[in-house]
Design a protein around this motif. Structure first.
Motif, PDB file in Angstrom:
ATOM      1  N   ARG A 201     -11.894  23.552 -16.302  1.00  0.00           N
ATOM      2  CA  ARG A 201     -12.189  22.694 -15.162  1.00  0.00           C
ATOM      3  C   ARG A 201     -13.665  22.729 -14.793  1.00  0.00           C
ATOM      4  O   ARG A 201     -14.231  21.752 -14.318  1.00  0.00           O
ATOM      5  N   ALA A 202     -14.304  23.907 -15.032  1.00  0.00           N
ATOM      6  CA  ALA A 202     -15.694  24.091 -14.608  1.00  0.00           C
ATOM      7  C   ALA A 202     -16.643  23.081 -15.235  1.00  0.00           C
ATOM      8  O   ALA A 202     -17.729  22.844 -14.712  1.00  0.00           O
ATOM      9  N   SER A 227      -8.303  23.726 -21.160  1.00  0.00           N
ATOM     10  CA  SER A 227      -7.254  24.177 -20.240  1.00  0.00           C
ATOM     11  C   SER A 227      -6.514  22.948 -19.729  1.00  0.00           C
ATOM     12  O   SER A 227      -6.993  21.814 -19.859  1.00  0.00           O
ATOM     13  N   ALA A 229      -6.138  22.192 -16.675  1.00  0.00           N
ATOM     14  CA  ALA A 229      -6.909  21.596 -15.577  1.00  0.00           C
ATOM     15  C   ALA A 229      -7.906  20.583 -16.133  1.00  0.00           C
ATOM     16  O   ALA A 229      -8.107  19.504 -15.555  1.00  0.00           O
ATOM     17  N   GLN A 241      -4.824  20.419 -25.175  1.00  0.00           N
ATOM     18  CA  GLN A 241      -4.392  21.487 -24.259  1.00  0.00           C
ATOM     19  C   GLN A 241      -3.838  22.713 -24.977  1.00  0.00           C
ATOM     20  O   GLN A 241      -2.950  22.622 -25.810  1.00  0.00           O
ATOM     21  N   VAL A 242      -4.373  23.855 -24.577  1.00  0.00           N
ATOM     22  CA  VAL A 242      -3.900  25.144 -25.097  1.00  0.00           C
ATOM     23  C   VAL A 242      -3.115  25.825 -23.980  1.00  0.00           C
ATOM     24  O   VAL A 242      -3.560  25.855 -22.847  1.00  0.00           O
ATOM     25  N   GLY A 243      -1.959  26.365 -24.317  1.00  0.00           N
ATOM     26  CA  GLY A 243      -1.226  27.113 -23.300  1.00  0.00           C
ATOM     27  C   GLY A 243       0.264  26.929 -23.375  1.00  0.00           C
ATOM     28  O   GLY A 243       0.785  26.368 -24.347  1.00  0.00           O
ATOM     29  N   GLN A 244       0.911  27.411 -22.350  1.00  0.00           N
ATOM     30  CA  GLN A 244       2.370  27.416 -22.294  1.00  0.00           C
ATOM     31  C   GLN A 244       2.939  26.025 -22.530  1.00  0.00           C
ATOM     32  O   GLN A 244       3.948  25.862 -23.205  1.00  0.00           O
ATOM     33  N   GLY A 261      -8.352  31.791 -16.904  1.00  0.00           N
ATOM     34  CA  GLY A 261      -7.444  32.731 -17.571  1.00  0.00           C
ATOM     35  C   GLY A 261      -6.113  32.848 -16.874  1.00  0.00           C
ATOM     36  O   GLY A 261      -5.531  33.942 -16.795  1.00  0.00           O
ATOM     37  N   HIS A 265      -2.379  29.645 -19.430  1.00  0.00           N
ATOM     38  CA  HIS A 265      -3.377  29.412 -20.485  1.00  0.00           C
ATOM     39  C   HIS A 265      -3.330  30.577 -21.488  1.00  0.00           C
ATOM     40  O   HIS A 265      -3.308  30.339 -22.710  1.00  0.00           O
ATOM     41  N   ILE A 278     -16.832  33.007 -21.281  1.00  0.00           N
ATOM     42  CA  ILE A 278     -18.048  32.763 -20.499  1.00  0.00           C
ATOM     43  C   ILE A 278     -17.589  32.212 -19.157  1.00  0.00           C
ATOM     44  O   ILE A 278     -16.929  31.166 -19.093  1.00  0.00           O
ATOM     45  N   ASP A 281     -17.663  33.986 -12.744  1.00  0.00           N
ATOM     46  CA  ASP A 281     -16.984  34.916 -11.833  1.00  0.00           C
ATOM     47  C   ASP A 281     -16.585  36.172 -12.610  1.00  0.00           C
ATOM     48  O   ASP A 281     -15.708  36.132 -13.468  1.00  0.00           O
ATOM     49  N   ALA A 284     -12.891  36.977 -12.943  1.00  0.00           N
ATOM     50  CA  ALA A 284     -11.952  35.999 -13.532  1.00  0.00           C
ATOM     51  C   ALA A 284     -10.994  36.732 -14.471  1.00  0.00           C
ATOM     52  O   ALA A 284     -11.421  37.577 -15.275  1.00  0.00           O
ATOM     53  N   ALA A 296     -21.933  34.403 -16.621  1.00  0.00           N
ATOM     54  CA  ALA A 296     -23.100  33.515 -16.558  1.00  0.00           C
ATOM     55  C   ALA A 296     -22.646  32.106 -16.206  1.00  0.00           C
ATOM     56  O   ALA A 296     -21.462  31.770 -16.308  1.00  0.00           O
ATOM     57  N   PHE A 299     -23.515  26.233 -17.807  1.00  0.00           N
ATOM     58  CA  PHE A 299     -24.461  25.153 -18.072  1.00  0.00           C
ATOM     59  C   PHE A 299     -25.817  25.696 -18.547  1.00  0.00           C
ATOM     60  O   PHE A 299     -26.614  24.978 -19.134  1.00  0.00           O
TER      61      PHE A 299
HETATM   62  C1  LIG Z   1       4.475  25.279 -15.452  1.00  0.00           C
HETATM   63  C2  LIG Z   1       3.002  25.349 -15.688  1.00  0.00           C
HETATM   64  C3  LIG Z   1       2.521  25.191 -16.974  1.00  0.00           C
HETATM   65  C4  LIG Z   1       1.142  25.265 -17.221  1.00  0.00           C
HETATM   66  N1  LIG Z   1       0.697  25.127 -18.506  1.00  0.00           N
HETATM   67  C5  LIG Z   1      -0.623  25.305 -18.755  1.00  0.00           C
HETATM   68  C6  LIG Z   1      -1.126  25.245 -20.080  1.00  0.00           C
HETATM   69  O1  LIG Z   1      -0.400  24.999 -21.050  1.00  0.00           O
HETATM   70  N2  LIG Z   1      -2.458  25.449 -20.271  1.00  0.00           N
HETATM   71  C7  LIG Z   1      -3.323  25.722 -19.246  1.00  0.00           C
HETATM   72  O2  LIG Z   1      -4.538  25.902 -19.490  1.00  0.00           O
HETATM   73  N3  LIG Z   1      -2.868  25.755 -17.979  1.00  0.00           N
HETATM   74  C8  LIG Z   1      -1.557  25.541 -17.710  1.00  0.00           C
HETATM   75  N4  LIG Z   1      -1.124  25.555 -16.420  1.00  0.00           N
HETATM   76  C9  LIG Z   1      -2.136  25.555 -15.345  1.00  0.00           C
HETATM   77  C10 LIG Z   1      -2.690  26.924 -15.038  1.00  0.00           C
HETATM   78  O3  LIG Z   1      -1.875  27.559 -14.077  1.00  0.00           O
HETATM   79  C11 LIG Z   1      -4.129  26.800 -14.438  1.00  0.00           C
HETATM   80  O4  LIG Z   1      -4.079  25.952 -13.322  1.00  0.00           O
HETATM   81  C12 LIG Z   1      -5.143  26.228 -15.427  1.00  0.00           C
HETATM   82  O5  LIG Z   1      -5.077  26.930 -16.643  1.00  0.00           O
HETATM   83  C13 LIG Z   1      -6.529  26.396 -14.820  1.00  0.00           C
HETATM   84  O6  LIG Z   1      -7.492  25.799 -15.652  1.00  0.00           O
HETATM   85  P1  LIG Z   1      -9.007  26.287 -15.616  1.00  0.00           P
HETATM   86  O7  LIG Z   1      -9.061  27.726 -15.967  1.00  0.00           O
HETATM   87  O8  LIG Z   1      -9.777  25.321 -16.425  1.00  0.00           O
HETATM   88  O9  LIG Z   1      -9.413  26.025 -14.088  1.00  0.00           O
HETATM   89  P2  LIG Z   1      -9.673  27.032 -12.911  1.00  0.00           P
HETATM   90  O10 LIG Z   1      -8.546  27.964 -12.704  1.00  0.00           O
HETATM   91  O11 LIG Z   1     -10.102  26.198 -11.761  1.00  0.00           O
HETATM   92  O12 LIG Z   1     -10.887  27.922 -13.407  1.00  0.00           O
HETATM   93  C14 LIG Z   1     -12.173  27.462 -13.582  1.00  0.00           C
HETATM   94  C15 LIG Z   1     -13.028  28.678 -13.926  1.00  0.00           C
HETATM   95  O13 LIG Z   1     -14.341  28.247 -14.198  1.00  0.00           O
HETATM   96  C16 LIG Z   1     -15.248  29.177 -13.635  1.00  0.00           C
HETATM   97  N5  LIG Z   1     -16.495  28.457 -13.376  1.00  0.00           N
HETATM   98  C17 LIG Z   1     -16.744  27.498 -12.440  1.00  0.00           C
HETATM   99  N6  LIG Z   1     -17.990  27.009 -12.566  1.00  0.00           N
HETATM  100  C18 LIG Z   1     -18.564  27.688 -13.599  1.00  0.00           C
HETATM  101  C19 LIG Z   1     -19.825  27.638 -14.227  1.00  0.00           C
HETATM  102  N7  LIG Z   1     -20.776  26.778 -13.826  1.00  0.00           N
HETATM  103  N8  LIG Z   1     -20.079  28.482 -15.261  1.00  0.00           N
HETATM  104  C20 LIG Z   1     -19.131  29.359 -15.695  1.00  0.00           C
HETATM  105  N9  LIG Z   1     -17.902  29.429 -15.150  1.00  0.00           N
HETATM  106  C21 LIG Z   1     -17.610  28.609 -14.114  1.00  0.00           C
HETATM  107  C22 LIG Z   1     -14.577  29.675 -12.381  1.00  0.00           C
HETATM  108  O14 LIG Z   1     -15.085  30.968 -12.039  1.00  0.00           O
HETATM  109  C23 LIG Z   1     -13.114  29.711 -12.812  1.00  0.00           C
HETATM  110  O15 LIG Z   1     -12.750  30.975 -13.327  1.00  0.00           O
HETATM  111  C24 LIG Z   1       0.241  25.487 -16.141  1.00  0.00           C
HETATM  112  C25 LIG Z   1       0.737  25.642 -14.851  1.00  0.00           C
HETATM  113  C26 LIG Z   1       2.087  25.567 -14.624  1.00  0.00           C
HETATM  114  C27 LIG Z   1       2.594  25.756 -13.220  1.00  0.00           C
END
Ligand SMILES: Cc1cc2nc3c(=O)[nH]c(=O)nc-3n(C[C@H](O)[C@H](O)[C@H](O)COP(=O)(O)OP(=O)(O)OC[C@H]3O[C@@H](n4cnc5c(N)ncnc54)[C@H](O)[C@@H]3O)c2cc1C
Length: 309
Positions: A201-202, A227, A229, A241-244, A261, A265, A278, A281, A284, A296, A299
């Motif tokens: 998402r970041a 991810s 997100a 998409q990687v994950g469950q 994490g 995922h 990378i 936080d 994380a 770090a 970007f």
């Molecule tokens: C039933 C179910 C199934 C799911 N299946 C999956 C699945 O298959 N795969 C999956 O991925 N998720 C799945 N999810 C969603 C999962 O719970 C998380 O919501 C998702 O993985 C979060 O994605 P993310 O880590 O990209 O986003 P976030 O959790 O928002 O994390 C973003 C991270 O980026 C970091 N960050 C922000 N800005 C920066 C920057 N400038 N530089 C470095 N780091 C930064 C933050 O510190 C944070 O750790 C599922 C959820 C449910 C309920």
């Protein structure tokens, strides 16, 4: 025990997913492979060369062109009269066909196995991979899907199986193939890539995802993952998409960039040999599974890393 392995293919080429299933099946007994499709004779020949395969059954019929589960399952169920276990890869196709075969045979499916303990006992993940269950089946016929990353791939050369033609396929009239859109890419397919660069998402937008993740993946010859997100936000298509609820991968190196994490995922990538994270936080959860962690801003860090590769 005689096993029947569903060959994953596109009517031209056998897919790698088949090879791990052959390994799993060989731990149960004699391996027979099944190719269902249309104009798929070359796939039968490829399957016959796989080490450990004794016989290849080829069902070549227009009704099977798109491997619709409704048309494939009755044929497989009839072949199961002379086989003891049906094994399919835990892929979209395998997961579509196997439950219908299990229902026709009136047996419980054993899903996503990680190991074969004996002819009737297997391990499989539960709670998104947070626990491993050992399950024992008392059904006379077994219907099993196999997690590809859990078994070594059988060699594609060395076998000399006999090829046998299977007739009797029919259009069940329950479903119709309409169309498919297949993303064409020069990149390695996610489930067989040796290196995966994955963004979260970041990244903030599809433009930034492309600008930051793609050059690093290009330099490393890596597949690109994401991810959920990032997929839900529309940065990349959902087959990334990687994950469950996405793909289960276990590359040599998995680089998670801006991914927190979440357990869902981790369920898809924690068996990777080396995990690099990378994230800005330091708390994380991805760092708990990472072999190499860099706290770090992505970007700054990722373009610098790309420049140095
Ligand atoms: C039933 C179910 C199934 C799911 N299946 C999956 C699945 O298959 N795969 C999956 O991925 N998720 C799945 N999810 C969603 C999962 O719970 C998380 O919501 C998702 O993985 C979060 O994605 P993310 O880590 O990209 O986003 P976030 O959790 O928002 O994390 C973003 C991270 O980026 C970091 N960050 C922000 N800005 C920066 C920057 N400038 N530089 C470095 N780091 C930064 C933050 O510190 C944070 O750790 C599922 C959820 C449910 C309920």
């Amino acid at each position: 025990m005689k096993t029947l392995v569903l060959v994953e293919h596109d009517n031209m080429n056998m897919k790698d997913a088949t090879l791990a299933v052959v390994t799993a099946a060989s731990q149960l007994g004699e391996v027979h492979a099944l190719v269902i499709g249309s104009g798929c004779a070359s796939v039968g020949e490829q399957a016959a060369k796989v080490a450990g395969v004794a016989t290849v059954h080829v069902a070549d019929d227009v009704a099977l062109a798109n491997q619709l589960a409704e048309n494939a399952a009755p044929l497989i169920a009839s072949l199961m009269e002379s086989h003891d276990a049906f094994l399919a890869p835990a892929t979209t196709t395998g997961k579509n066909i196997a439950p219908r075969v299990a229902a026709l045979l009136d047996v419980m499916q054993i899903s996503d196995i990680l190991s074969v303990e004996s002819e009737d006992t297997f391990t499989r993940p539960i709670y998104a991979g947070n626990a491993i269950a050992t399950v024992k089946s008392s059904d006379a016929k077994k219907v099993i899907t196999v997690r590809g990353t859990a078994f070594d791939k059988a060699a594609t050369e060395g076998g000399s199986a006999s090829i046998d033609t299977v007739g009797g396929a029919a259009d069940a009239g329950l479903s119709t193939f309409v169309s498919e859109e297949i993303a064409k890419s020069e990149r390695p397919e996610l489930t067989s890539a040796k290196i995966i660069v994955s963004g979260g998402r970041a990244l903030g937008s599809s433009e930034k995802f492309e600008e930051v993740i793609t050059p690093l993946a290009d330099k490393l010859g890596a597949g690109i993952g994401a991810s959920r997100a990032a997929v839900d936000a529309g940065y990349v298509p959902n087959d990334y998409q990687v994950g469950q609820t996405g793909k289960i991968v276990a590359p040599e190196v998995y680089i998670a960039i801006g991914i927190s994490g979440a357990i869902q995922h981790l369920a898809g990538m924690k068996d990777s040999k080396i995990i690099v994270a990378i994230n800005k936080d330091e708390d994380a959860p991805i760092f708990q599974v990472a072999d190499i962690g860099l706290v770090a801003d992505l970007f700054d860090a990722v373009p610098e890393l790309t420049g140095k590769v």
